[in-house]
Structure formats: C-alpha cells, structure tokens
Design a protein around this motif. Structure first.
Motif, mmCIF file in Angstrom:
data_model
loop_
_atom_site.group_PDB
_atom_site.id
_atom_site.type_symbol
_atom_site.label_atom_id
_atom_site.label_comp_id
_atom_site.label_asym_id
_atom_site.label_seq_id
_atom_site.Cartn_x
_atom_site.Cartn_y
_atom_site.Cartn_z
ATOM 1 N N ARG A 1 6.317 -11.106 32.462
ATOM 2 C CA ARG A 1 7.561 -10.182 31.969
ATOM 3 C C ARG A 1 8.697 -10.984 31.839
ATOM 4 N NH1 ARG A 1 8.715 -6.207 36.455
ATOM 5 N NH2 ARG A 1 9.412 -8.116 37.405
ATOM 6 N N ASP A 2 9.064 -12.129 32.566
ATOM 7 C CA ASP A 2 10.169 -13.133 32.597
ATOM 8 C C ASP A 2 10.163 -14.000 31.272
ATOM 9 O OD1 ASP A 2 10.854 -12.170 35.107
ATOM 10 O OD2 ASP A 2 10.321 -13.700 36.172
ATOM 11 N N ILE A 3 8.867 -14.351 30.884
ATOM 12 C CA ILE A 3 8.669 -15.032 29.659
ATOM 13 C C ILE A 3 8.664 -14.001 28.347
ATOM 14 C CG2 ILE A 3 7.111 -16.250 28.023
ATOM 15 C CD1 ILE A 3 5.677 -17.377 30.941
ATOM 16 N N MET A 4 8.261 -12.940 28.412
ATOM 17 C CA MET A 4 8.299 -12.045 27.113
ATOM 18 C C MET A 4 9.344 -11.196 26.886
ATOM 19 S SD MET A 4 5.378 -12.774 25.808
ATOM 20 C CE MET A 4 5.421 -11.329 24.580
ATOM 21 N N VAL A 5 10.031 -10.787 27.925
ATOM 22 C CA VAL A 5 11.093 -9.958 27.516
ATOM 23 C C VAL A 5 12.288 -10.402 26.696
ATOM 24 C CG1 VAL A 5 13.161 -8.426 28.445
ATOM 25 C CG2 VAL A 5 10.706 -8.131 29.504
ATOM 26 N N PRO A 6 12.510 -11.732 27.040
ATOM 27 C CA PRO A 6 13.647 -12.217 26.099
ATOM 28 C C PRO A 6 13.219 -12.392 24.797
ATOM 29 C CG PRO A 6 13.581 -13.221 28.055
ATOM 30 C CD PRO A 6 12.441 -12.456 28.175
ATOM 31 N N LYS A 7 11.848 -12.708 24.575
ATOM 32 C CA LYS A 7 11.258 -12.616 23.041
ATOM 33 C C LYS A 7 11.206 -11.271 22.270
ATOM 34 C CE LYS A 7 8.654 -16.821 24.307
ATOM 35 N NZ LYS A 7 7.235 -17.266 24.243
ATOM 36 N N LEU A 8 10.906 -10.163 23.192
ATOM 37 C CA LEU A 8 10.734 -9.066 22.568
ATOM 38 C C LEU A 8 11.970 -8.274 22.141
ATOM 39 C CD1 LEU A 8 7.862 -7.656 25.120
ATOM 40 C CD2 LEU A 8 7.665 -8.421 22.872
ATOM 41 N N LEU A 9 12.835 -8.487 22.960
ATOM 42 C CA LEU A 9 14.298 -7.726 22.671
ATOM 43 C C LEU A 9 15.364 -8.795 22.237
ATOM 44 C CD1 LEU A 9 14.235 -5.579 25.968
ATOM 45 C CD2 LEU A 9 13.141 -4.923 23.557
ATOM 46 N N CYS A 10 16.238 -8.124 21.179
ATOM 47 C CA CYS A 10 17.483 -9.004 20.686
ATOM 48 C C CYS A 10 18.483 -9.317 21.999
ATOM 49 C CB CYS A 10 17.814 -8.273 19.383
ATOM 50 S SG CYS A 10 18.773 -6.970 19.486
ATOM 51 N N PRO A 11 19.308 -10.051 21.703
ATOM 52 C CA PRO A 11 20.558 -10.157 22.608
ATOM 53 C C PRO A 11 21.356 -8.904 22.998
ATOM 54 C CG PRO A 11 20.332 -12.201 21.469
ATOM 55 C CD PRO A 11 19.489 -10.940 20.659
ATOM 56 N N ARG A 12 21.585 -7.972 21.781
ATOM 57 C CA ARG A 12 22.368 -6.952 22.022
ATOM 58 C C ARG A 12 21.515 -5.906 22.776
ATOM 59 N NH1 ARG A 12 24.852 -3.174 17.087
ATOM 60 N NH2 ARG A 12 25.468 -1.560 18.284
ATOM 61 N N THR A 13 20.411 -5.714 22.649
ATOM 62 C CA THR A 13 19.472 -4.604 23.545
ATOM 63 C C THR A 13 19.540 -5.176 24.850
ATOM 64 O OG1 THR A 13 17.986 -4.283 21.545
ATOM 65 C CG2 THR A 13 17.258 -3.643 23.878
ATOM 66 N N LEU A 14 19.249 -6.382 25.241
ATOM 67 C CA LEU A 14 19.410 -6.971 26.393
ATOM 68 C C LEU A 14 20.494 -6.899 27.243
ATOM 69 C CD1 LEU A 14 17.274 -10.518 25.843
ATOM 70 C CD2 LEU A 14 16.523 -8.422 27.216
ATOM 71 N N GLN A 15 21.636 -6.944 26.293
ATOM 72 C CA GLN A 15 22.847 -6.702 27.222
ATOM 73 C C GLN A 15 23.462 -5.559 27.335
ATOM 74 O OE1 GLN A 15 25.257 -9.047 24.589
ATOM 75 N NE2 GLN A 15 24.244 -11.051 25.219
ATOM 76 N N SER A 16 23.147 -4.518 26.467
ATOM 77 C CA SER A 16 23.426 -3.164 26.280
ATOM 78 C C SER A 16 22.552 -1.806 26.311
ATOM 79 C CB SER A 16 24.599 -3.111 24.825
ATOM 80 O OG SER A 16 23.618 -3.000 23.866
ATOM 81 N N ASN A 17 21.341 -2.106 26.706
ATOM 82 C CA ASN A 17 20.469 -1.106 26.705
ATOM 83 C C ASN A 17 19.378 -1.093 27.743
ATOM 84 O OD1 ASN A 17 18.792 1.042 26.064
ATOM 85 N ND2 ASN A 17 18.817 0.851 23.750
ATOM 86 N N PRO A 18 19.982 -1.089 28.950
ATOM 87 C CA PRO A 18 19.100 -1.211 30.122
ATOM 88 C C PRO A 18 17.944 -0.309 30.210
ATOM 89 C CG PRO A 18 21.141 -0.169 30.775
ATOM 90 C CD PRO A 18 21.266 -0.619 29.389
ATOM 91 N N MET A 19 18.054 0.932 29.691
ATOM 92 C CA MET A 19 17.033 1.783 29.544
ATOM 93 C C MET A 19 15.772 1.383 28.856
ATOM 94 S SD MET A 19 16.749 5.807 28.512
ATOM 95 C CE MET A 19 17.915 6.201 29.701
ATOM 96 N N VAL A 20 15.835 0.706 27.445
ATOM 97 C CA VAL A 20 14.635 0.042 26.877
ATOM 98 C C VAL A 20 14.100 -1.201 27.646
ATOM 99 C CG1 VAL A 20 14.293 -1.229 24.612
ATOM 100 C CG2 VAL A 20 15.458 0.890 24.841
ATOM 101 N N VAL A 21 15.255 -2.058 28.433
ATOM 102 C CA VAL A 21 14.731 -2.939 28.962
ATOM 103 C C VAL A 21 13.937 -2.820 30.191
ATOM 104 C CG1 VAL A 21 15.474 -5.098 30.435
ATOM 105 C CG2 VAL A 21 16.872 -4.605 28.508
ATOM 106 N N SER A 22 14.446 -1.640 30.837
ATOM 107 C CA SER A 22 13.400 -1.246 31.995
ATOM 108 C C SER A 22 11.975 -0.726 31.593
ATOM 109 C CB SER A 22 14.192 0.076 32.574
ATOM 110 O OG SER A 22 15.485 -0.370 33.382
ATOM 111 N N GLN A 23 11.928 0.091 30.264
ATOM 112 C CA GLN A 23 10.931 0.602 29.878
ATOM 113 C C GLN A 23 10.105 -0.601 29.510
ATOM 114 O OE1 GLN A 23 12.531 2.622 26.411
ATOM 115 N NE2 GLN A 23 12.159 4.753 27.432
ATOM 116 N N VAL A 24 10.194 -1.602 28.834
ATOM 117 C CA VAL A 24 9.543 -2.633 28.484
ATOM 118 C C VAL A 24 9.114 -3.519 29.937
ATOM 119 C CG1 VAL A 24 9.455 -5.144 27.486
ATOM 120 C CG2 VAL A 24 10.565 -3.022 26.316
#
Length: 264
Positions: A147-170
C-alpha cells in the motif's frame, strides 16, 4: 453475496441494472469496490457487472501461478454463469491487460471494449524486476508495505492532498489483499505477452481512457493504443491519475456513457 464457481474457484461479483451488459475489471491491487461510482452512476441505464478477480476481495485466492490467460478464462466463465453472450468489457490497468487477453481468446463475445489507464506493451526487464521486488516486499512485510508503494502511484497529487475519502477507499482495498493474490498478480503481469501486434486486429468499437496525470501508464501509452486500434476513441480525464473513475467519477461516467450510448 452472489458467487460463481468458475475454473475450480469461487468468484464474487455484483450486478445492478438492466439493459446493455457492461462488465468491469479492476486493477492491481484492488477489488470490485473500485467501481462503486460506476455501479451507482450508470446502473439506471445499463446492466453493470463488477467482479473480484481471483486473489482479490471476496473471491478465492489460490496459491499458485496466475496468468492473464487464466484471468480471461475466468471472465468468460463468469459470462457463462450470467448467461451473457456478448458484453462491453471495461478494464483498468491490470484489468486492461486481462481485457486484451480476452480479445485474443474470446473476441467473439465482445460487443465493445474500454481500455482505461493501461498499456499494450509487455513489461520491460526493469519492469519485471520491479514486480519481483514488490513480491519480495509483500512476502516480508505484508499488504501494508505494498500500500505504501502503490497509493502514491495510483492517485494524483491533488487527490492525495484533498480527497481523503478516496485515499481511504484505496487503502482499504489494498489492505484486503492476500499474499497469494499479490504474488499471483505480479507473476501474471510480469509474464504477460506484448499486445501491441494485437491492436490492429481489434474490430469491436473501442474507447481508450486515461487520467491526465497517470504515472504508471501515461497518455503516451493510451495514444499508442488509440492510434493502432481501428476507429478507437481517446478520452483524457483531467485532474486524475491512474484511477480516474474514483478521482473524477462524474467526468469518467460522462465519457463512458457517451461511448456506450453510441453503440448500436
């Protein structure tokens, strides 16, 4: 929860709606819940089928080598179980690799094809080595390390910074992966064939989609496919990375529905 017994294992799936059957294949290391915005947003206009591929979600995760041929035959078996002769197949990332293999083995069952955030090229030597290393990391440290490797690859910076719900889902989807599924996926992806020579032979209507900021499979990979598949369309989803269906679900659904509604 409905299950289909296919090729000696149980596959969990969901379906909602009536009409045009659209089957969604998820990416690595996720499960069918990644398609929730599409199930919710499109099931009033089509029959939406989502499946946990072997090794994922609530499906069986046998410990043995997985292959793209095996995955594609699992999908064909699911269609048999559902009584579906011809479908629109939507594959994202690894799901796209499976969809391309389905083109090789079961092309007569494709009404249309959607390839999103994926590529036709086989892995390079460097890519295969990276998958081997990830398998070793998963074996030693478990899904959290993946998960630590993949999440930054799967989501763009804007999603990582401003959409915690999607980050939590992933995060939650990756956490549910079993080691056997992680290793099996990585072996299957590393050994998949080059599908570039296949592209000109694809005759069904095809849509290629990609997130504007996709890192693992960038726009150049999408253009290669759309340029070589006869009549293919290309849709670039802004403000999205490798998972535009989650990061920009309304834009993704609108683009997908434009394509689906154009089919005879």
């Amino acid at each position: 929860m409905p299950y289909a017994t296919v090729n000696g294992i149980r596959l969990a799936y969901s379906e909602r709606g009536t009409g045009l059957p659209v089957v969604f294949l998820h990416g690595f290391p996720l499960n069918r819940e990644m398609w929730t915005p599409q199930r919710q947003g499109l099931s009033d206009r089509a029959r939406i089928v989502t499946v946990d591929l072997r090794g994922h979600g609530e499906s069986d995760a046998p410990l043995w080598q997985y292959t793209m041929e095996q995955f594609s035959d699992d999908v064909a078996g699911l269609l048999d179980h559902l009584g579906l002769q011809s479908v629109v197949l939507v594959g994202l990332s690894m799901g796209g690799y499976i969809a391309l293999m389905f083109c090789r083995r079961h092309a007569h069952r494709l009404k249309a094809l959607v390839l999103t955030d994926t590529r036709a090229q086989a892995d390079t030597e460097e890519g295969r080595a990276g998958r081997f290393q990830m398998a070793q990391t998963a074996y030693r440290k478990g899904p959290d390390a993946v998960r630590d490797i993949m999440v930054p690859k799967l989501l763009c910076p804007r999603t990582l910074q401003s959409n915690p719900m999607v980050v939590s889902q992933v995060d939650a989807m990756i956490a549910r992966m079993e080691l056997s599924g992680l290793a099996g996926d990585l072996m299957a992806m590393a050994s998949r064939p080059d599908s570039v020579p296949l592209l000109p032979s694809i005759r069904c209507p095809t849509l290629v989609m990609v997130g504007e900021q996709d890192q693992p499979t960038p726009i150049s990979d999408a253009r290669l496919m759309s340029d070589r598949i006869p009549g293919a369309r290309l849709e670039i989803i802004p403000d999205a990375g490798h998972l535009p269906n989650l990061e920009q679900p309304e834009r993704f659904n609108q683009a997908l529905w434009r394509f689906l509604s154009s089919l005879d």
